[in-house]
Scaffold this active site. Structure first.
Site, PDB file in Angstrom:
ATOM      1  N   CYS A 144       0.820  -1.208   0.000  1.00  0.00           N
ATOM      2  CA  CYS A 144       0.000   0.000   0.000  1.00  0.00           C
ATOM      3  C   CYS A 144       0.856   1.261   0.000  1.00  0.00           C
ATOM      4  O   CYS A 144       2.067   1.222   0.248  1.00  0.00           O
ATOM      5  CB  CYS A 144      -0.884   0.049   1.258  1.00  0.00           C
ATOM      6  SG  CYS A 144      -1.929  -1.374   1.550  1.00  0.00           S
ATOM      7  N   CYS A 156       3.527 -10.741 -25.824  1.00  0.00           N
ATOM      8  CA  CYS A 156       4.822 -11.356 -25.521  1.00  0.00           C
ATOM      9  C   CYS A 156       4.990 -11.584 -24.016  1.00  0.00           C
ATOM     10  O   CYS A 156       5.838 -12.376 -23.606  1.00  0.00           O
ATOM     11  CB  CYS A 156       5.956 -10.501 -26.064  1.00  0.00           C
ATOM     12  SG  CYS A 156       5.949  -8.781 -25.509  1.00  0.00           S
TER      13      CYS A 156
END
Length: 338
Positions: free
Chosen positions: A27, A307
């Site tokens: 956080c 990818c």
């Protein structure tokens, strides 16, 4: 750090991040969530460090959003888009709550252009789009904020290599910047489709832009094409987990081998991963693992050509231009992680 975290001190947001061992969440110091016991908390200097340690971003305080464009730059960009023909003075920037020196430094660092060059390129790009849509050159001169036809024609020709009367020969790579929960991205498009989508902090970005300019034999200018409009909506839906397959038209180029690799990447289903070894096998060349990895790295259309769904045989992550921490987040996003 403990005092800042316990006091939800927003002035430390971005200085460090707080991770909770019992929940696996990290956080901002200002997060209003219930505070855990001190022994269950550890601190990290960067988002990357917290993610590499196995923590996920908090859905309440959204620590990744610190990496988006600051509000003071957003106001400047909105003003440019609202009045593209306007020549912004230092006083105009102050009225927008920004310091002119700060704005200029930001544009050079993040856009690779001076502020004035960005504004001029944006005006000329808009003029080109308006002429294509049927506007007269007289209207384009006025809307682009030029004081004379000669000034407009000279600037237009210097930028695009052709005068306004020969727009059929002009196809610049228009560049637009996008906010995402994982940081800003840059998208390039020509008339044939989207040709670039990368996170703006990718080290190879300038090299990729040079390759694109050479391949298309054209220039790059700030602008927003219909391909960008489509992409903006699709990216928002992708990060909201409501879109799995992109429909925005793309155009790409590479060696025959790279093209084959990218075609295989297109076939990897959303929410799944395969190894470099498996990708080489699908190409019928099991010994080409390293070549497959290089071709993966040459992909210029991040997320759209996925990818990020290729990992090591061991399950470890490797080789992502946007940063391995982003690769981990993208895989987690597609697998439905929080």
């Amino acid at each position: 750090m403990e005092r800042a975290y316990l006091g939800s001190d927003a002035s430390f947001d971005g200085v460090f991040y707080t991770a909770v061992k019992t929940t696996g969440i990290f956080c901002l110091p200002s997060c209003k969530a219930r505070k855990p016991f001190k022994e269950n908390v550890e601190f990290f200097a960067t988002v990357k460090e917290a993610i590499f340690a196995g923590y996920r971003p908090c859905l309440r305080c959204k620590p990744l959003e610190l990496h988006t464009t600051p509000d003071w730059i957003k106001r400047v960009l909105r003003a440019i888009d609202t009045e593209p023909g306007r020549k912004f003075s230092d006083q105009d920037l102050r009225l927008l709550g920004s310091d002119s020196v700060r704005v200029r430094r930001y544009f050079v660092k993040h856009f690779g252009l001076t502020f004035q060059a960005y504004c001029r390129g944006r005006r000329l790009s808009l003029a080109l789009e308006n002429i294509r849509k049927g506007s007269s050159i007289d209207d384009a001169v006025f809307e682009a904020g030029f004081n004379s036809h000669s000034g407009f024609r000279d600037s237009f020709t210097n930028t695009f290599g052709h005068p306004p009367g020969k727009i059929d020969a002009i196809d610049p790579i228009q560049l637009a910047w996008f906010e995402t929960p994982m940081g800003p991205m840059i998208a390039g498009a020509v008339q044939a489709g989207l040709c670039l989508l990368e996170f703006t902090d990718r080290r190879m970005l300038e090299t990729e832009l040079k390759m694109l300019r050479k391949h298309f034999q054209t220039v790059t200018v700030p602008g927003e094409s219909p391909h960008h409009v489509s992409l903006r909506k699709e990216l928002e839906a992708y990060f909201a987990r409501t879109l799995r397959t992109f429909q925005t038209k793309i155009t790409r180029f590479g060696t025959p081998f790279e093209e084959r690799v990218w075609e295989q990447l297109d076939q990897i289903p959303y929410g799944t991963t395969i190894s470099y070894e498996e990708l080489a096998q699908r190409l019928g060349n099991p010994g080409a693992v390293r070549a497959v990895g290089r071709a993966n790295g040459m992909n210029k259309l991040g997320i759209i050509v996925p990818c990020h769904r290729v990992i090591r045989k061991s399950g470890d992550l490797a080789g992502y231009g946007g940063g391995i921490w982003r690769k981990r987040l993208l895989i987690d996003l597609e697998r439905g992680g929080s």
